[in-house]
Write an enzyme that holds these catalytic residues in place. Structure first.
Site, PDB file in Angstrom:
ATOM      1  N   CYS A   1     -48.243  14.889   5.764  1.00 34.53           N
ATOM      2  CA  CYS A   1     -48.854  15.619   6.884  1.00 34.53           C
ATOM      3  C   CYS A   1     -48.203  15.231   8.209  1.00 34.53           C
ATOM      4  O   CYS A   1     -48.137  16.042   9.137  1.00 34.53           O
ATOM      5  CB  CYS A   1     -50.361  15.377   6.931  1.00 34.53           C
ATOM      6  SG  CYS A   1     -50.830  13.647   7.095  1.00 34.53           S
TER       7      CYS A   1
ATOM      8  N   HIS B   1     -55.004  11.356   8.902  1.00 34.33           N
ATOM      9  CA  HIS B   1     -54.437  12.687   8.646  1.00 34.33           C
ATOM     10  C   HIS B   1     -53.928  13.300   9.946  1.00 34.33           C
ATOM     11  O   HIS B   1     -54.587  13.211  10.983  1.00 34.33           O
ATOM     12  CB  HIS B   1     -55.516  13.579   8.028  1.00 34.33           C
ATOM     13  CG  HIS B   1     -55.017  14.920   7.583  1.00 34.33           C
ATOM     14  ND1 HIS B   1     -53.929  15.082   6.760  1.00 34.33           N
ATOM     15  CD2 HIS B   1     -55.470  16.174   7.865  1.00 34.33           C
ATOM     16  CE1 HIS B   1     -53.740  16.372   6.542  1.00 34.33           C
ATOM     17  NE2 HIS B   1     -54.660  17.061   7.207  1.00 34.33           N
TER      18      HIS B   1
END
Length: 472
Positions: A112, A420
């Site tokens: 990510c 994230h």
């Protein structure tokens, strides 16, 4: 510096400091931190009316110890209650309209950090255009094969994103990235580790800047012209009196975060100052030097990194600063510029004010008419220009020092080695899209400004601003 008290509803804040060198908007951001009332909702009563964001403190008339009254309702920062509508769940023709032919990127195992970086850079059309022109024949002799391959992989991936509305698997790019920069291939227990998005951004930007050097052009569409920031610094040693100046080029400004920083403007101001130890020739030993930098040349796209991670000795790992730091949709960096650059910006800024005023039906200011100083284009009606038609003279874009937010890269979590990353990108049609790996979803602009930290929700780690230019 002034200290005032502020009354809001039933509460009174007895000692709020005002830095009169900073605009009132920064003071409102301090009150936002204390009360939860967003700056745009604040009404602060001062002598003669309401405090304006761009007012000069010298004309406001606020005095030491004065009691101010503020009105406004607090905002509750929380994750969006409404579940996002994923673009991939829409009919394909609606996906094209919603996302503008921009696809998501599959997460290939803790990637990510890479996906969010790529989506932000993919939003720059001039970079895509420069990459499209990059071929083996334009490759410079001093660009190594891995740098060349990574540039080609970036070009091909950007093309693939533009040609799809379904998610794209960036495996060829990831493979070359890990060969060029082995730190992104680190594993733990057989699983690829999470990496730092800012590190990925820096390494990719460095590679592209080197590869695209051979294509440098006068219009500034190479990587340096698009993203490079030239700084001029004054280096001073208070103990010895030594003083020197330095020039350097960087690809981002740093927003340092401390307990006194509530707004991006404050963090940038701190980020342009530093202290360090080095050997002093006159003292014959090491001494403390102070460095203060100013912007000497501005880019088309200004990148700002929030310095949220620091090394925590007790746990031997990088920890995250969760403090809330607000940032604007419109950023003016005029105050951070070197004197000569400020002079160059004055006329374009006046032209911009006149253009924006004209849209509101206001007359052009006298200042614009008297500030030509050789920077404005030739008047077609002046002597010697009789043969030129009005509007036919070539116009050139000029930077104003004012930037508009177009991308935010956020991090959710408390450690740089976990959590994230997500990219939030403003489309050409004005819509904001959240790119959460392969799941793009439309967002409202007010959600973007709430990514400022203060909890475990997504918070801005990198912001990218696009220059507002005028042509004359």
């Amino acid at each position: 510096m002034l200290t005032v008290s502020v009354k809001w509803q039933k509460e009174t804040f007895p000692a709020v400091e005002i830095d009169t060198n900073l605009p009132p908007y920064v003071f409102k951001c301090q009150l936002f931190d204390l009360t939860g009332v967003p700056p745009e909702r604040q009404k602060i009563m001062v002598k003669g009316g309401l405090l304006k964001d761009d007012a000069e403190w010298s004309t406001v008339g606020v005095k030491q110890g004065q009691k101010l009254m503020m009105m406004g309702t607090a905002d509750v920062v929380k994750a969006p209650e409404k579940s996002p509508v994923f673009v991939e769940d829409l009919p394909e023709e609606e996906q094209v309209v919603a996302v503008g032919h921009t696809a998501g990127l599959y997460n290939l195992g803790n990637t990510c950090y890479m996906n969010s970086t790529l989506q932000c850079l993919h939003s720059v059309p001039e970079l895509k255009s420069a990459l499209t022109k990059y071929t083996n024949s334009t490759r410079s002799n001093d660009v190594d094969s891995l740098s060349h391959n990574l540039t080609v992989a970036t070009r091909d991936l950007f093309n693939e994103l533009d040609q799809n509305v379904r998610p794209v698997a960036p495996l060829p790019f990831l493979t070359v990235l890990r060969k060029k920069y082995p730190q992104f291939a680190q594993q733990q227990n057989g699983v690829y580790m999470q990496q730092d998005a800012e590190e990925c951004w820096i390494q990719l930007m460095y590679t592209l800047s080197q590869s695209l050097k051979a294509m440098e052009s006068s219009d500034g569409t190479e990587a340096k012209g698009l993203f490079g920031i030239d700084l001029v610094s004054r280096v001073h040693c208070p103990e010895s009196g030594e003083e020197s100046s330095e020039m350097e080029s960087v690809y981002s400004l740093k927003c340092h975060i401390s307990q006194d920083v509530n707004h991006l403007h404050e963090g940038l101001k701190i980020g342009l100052k530093s202290e360090f130890d080095k050997a002093s020739p006159s003292l014959g030993r090491s001494a403390i030097y102070q460095k203060e930098s100013r912007i000497n040349e501005l880019p088309r796209y200004l990148t700002v990194q929030f310095v949220r991670f620091f090394w925590k000795r007790e746990s031997s790992q990088k920890a995250k600063i969760l403090r809330k730091v607000t940032y604007p949709l419109e950023l003016d960096v005029y105050d951070f510029c070197f004197d000569e650059l400020r002079q160059k910006l004055q006329h374009p800024r006046q032209v911009l004010r006149d253009e924006e005023g004209a849209k509101l039906g206001l007359k052009k200011s006298d200042a614009a008419g008297s500030s030509n100083s050789g920077e404005s284009p030739d008047d077609p009606m002046e002597e010697g220009n009789e043969g030129k038609e009005v509007g036919k003279s070539e116009k050139k874009p000029h930077l104003t020092g004012i930037y508009d937010l177009i991308a935010v890269l956020t991090h959710k979590g408390r450690s740089i080695d976990s959590g994230h990353y997500v990219a939030w990108i403003k489309q050409e049609n004005g819509k904001w899209i959240e790119f959460d790996d392969e799941r793009p979803s439309e967002r409202r602009e007010e959600e973007i400004t709430k990514l400022s930290g203060g909890g475990d929700w997504h918070m801005a780690y990198i912001c990218m601003y696009k220059a507002r230019v005028v042509e004359f």
